[in-house]
Design a protein around this motif. Structure first.
Motif, short mmCIF file in Angstrom:
data_model
loop_
_atom_site.label_atom_id
_atom_site.label_comp_id
_atom_site.label_asym_id
_atom_site.label_seq_id
_atom_site.Cartn_x
_atom_site.Cartn_y
_atom_site.Cartn_z
N CYS A 64 -3.77 3.27 8.12
CA CYS A 64 -2.87 3.84 9.13
C CYS A 64 -3.40 3.54 10.53
O CYS A 64 -4.55 3.83 10.85
CB CYS A 64 -2.77 5.35 8.92
N LYS A 109 -4.65 6.73 12.36
CA LYS A 109 -5.93 7.22 11.85
C LYS A 109 -7.09 6.31 12.24
O LYS A 109 -8.20 6.77 12.50
CB LYS A 109 -5.87 7.37 10.32
N ALA A 110 -6.82 5.01 12.28
CA ALA A 110 -7.88 4.05 12.56
C ALA A 110 -8.15 3.87 14.05
O ALA A 110 -9.30 3.74 14.47
CB ALA A 110 -7.54 2.70 11.93
N GLU A 114 -12.86 1.81 2.01
CA GLU A 114 -13.35 2.78 2.98
C GLU A 114 -12.49 2.83 4.24
O GLU A 114 -12.23 3.89 4.79
CB GLU A 114 -14.81 2.45 3.36
N GLU A 115 -12.02 1.68 4.72
CA GLU A 115 -11.28 1.64 5.98
C GLU A 115 -9.88 2.23 5.83
O GLU A 115 -9.28 2.20 4.77
CB GLU A 115 -11.19 0.20 6.51
N GLU A 116 -9.38 2.79 6.94
CA GLU A 116 -8.03 3.35 6.96
C GLU A 116 -6.99 2.23 7.03
O GLU A 116 -7.26 1.15 7.55
CB GLU A 116 -7.86 4.27 8.17
N GLY A 135 -1.16 7.65 5.24
CA GLY A 135 -0.84 7.61 6.65
C GLY A 135 -0.56 9.01 7.16
O GLY A 135 -0.54 9.97 6.38
N TYR A 172 -3.97 7.25 -4.90
CA TYR A 172 -5.07 7.13 -3.93
C TYR A 172 -6.41 7.10 -4.66
O TYR A 172 -7.28 6.27 -4.37
CB TYR A 172 -5.02 8.31 -2.95
N ASN A 189 0.00 -3.51 5.01
CA ASN A 189 -1.13 -2.79 5.57
C ASN A 189 -1.33 -3.32 6.98
O ASN A 189 -1.85 -4.43 7.16
CB ASN A 189 -2.38 -3.03 4.71
N LYS A 211 -4.11 4.02 1.02
CA LYS A 211 -4.64 5.12 1.83
C LYS A 211 -3.47 5.86 2.48
O LYS A 211 -2.43 5.27 2.78
CB LYS A 211 -5.57 4.58 2.93
N CYS A 232 3.76 0.01 9.05
CA CYS A 232 3.30 0.06 7.67
C CYS A 232 4.44 0.10 6.66
O CYS A 232 4.23 0.42 5.50
CB CYS A 232 2.36 1.24 7.44
#
Length: 254
Positions: free
Chosen positions: A187, A190-191, A183-185, A152, A144, A250, A150, A246
């Protein structure tokens, strides 16, 4: 140097099944690079365990952490999608990939050595506290930091090729341009607050939307190991990784 390292890794993985006669094959690896002196490595002592290693614990003059993801072929993933127990093919994939990671890291040790630099040979797994079930070198967290993916809610690292595979890492004093952390998720939960299929897939009530019981998880892994008696230590499960958005990609980029 970066291009040469990637050629080393990709060619080794491509040729490995024929050379070693493995049951499975792998898709082309993903590779990322983190600065060994990134302050985020120190935060792992807070997030995981105070005894979590720093890159400089392996090499005093460490410059780079190379992290790579070895994606399983779809046939391996699909084999583990139905029953409560792990499939034999999933167990073999785990064992054979662990050996691949050790062999690849040994190969990189030699190749990086020919370039005049040093590196480490780190095992894929089983370097954790047997009571706490916490690793003192978490390949996922290291990956990471290197920008490989990123996390999950299944606590797996989601890469551009999904989460079904294994992660390896190497510490070296060869300086390589770092990979940026996105920066963006990745998962969906999460998003966007949607999905959560990994939680529904957990067969031993170990995974929750807002928590994870690592002992219940490992209990299931050991149960599967007892069933897979003709394979070397295969303390696996993987149900939270298969049959979900996933698994192979992605999902935020679909």
């Amino acid at each position: 140097m970066k291009d040469q390292i990637e050629v080393y890794i990709k060619n080794f993985v491509k040729e490995y099944p024929d050379k070693k006669g493995t049951t499975i094959k792998w898709q082309e690896p993903l590779i990322a690079y983190g600065a060994a002196k990134n302050p985020m490595f120190h935060k792992l002592k807070e997030v995981i365990t105070p005894s979590h290693a720093l890159p400089t614990d392996f090499l005093q003059d460490a410059e780079t952490v190379i992290a790579y993801f070895l994606p399983f072929e779809e046939v391996v993933v699909k084999s583990n999608s139905n029953e409560r127990e792990s499939s034999e093919l999933w167990g073999r994939a785990y064992v054979e990939t662990n050996q691949l990671i050790f062999d690849l890291n040994s190969y990189l040790y030699d190749m990086i050595g020919t370039l005049g630099y040093k590196s480490t040979i780190l095992p894929a797994t089983h370097n954790f506290d047997q009571q706490l079930l916490i690793s003192e070198w978490s390949h996922r967290h290291v990956a990471y930091i290197a920008g490989l993916g990123k996390f999950g809610i299944n606590h797996m690292l989601i890469t551009e090729k999904g989460c079904c595979g294994r992660i390896g890492s190497v510490v070296t004093n060869l300086k390589i341009e770092v990979t940026e952390i996105q920066e963006e998720e990745f998962c969906l939960y999460k998003a966007k607050g949607i999905c959560g299929k990994c939680v529904k897939n957990c067969v031993n009530d170990a995974l929750k939307i807002d928590g994870f019981d690592r002992h219940r998880c490992y209990e299931m892994c050991l149960y599967n190991d007892k069933l897979l008696t003709d394979i070397r230590l295969a303390d696996v499960c993987g149900k939270c990784m298969v049959g979900i958005p996933c698994s192979y990609t992605n999902p935020m980029k679909k």
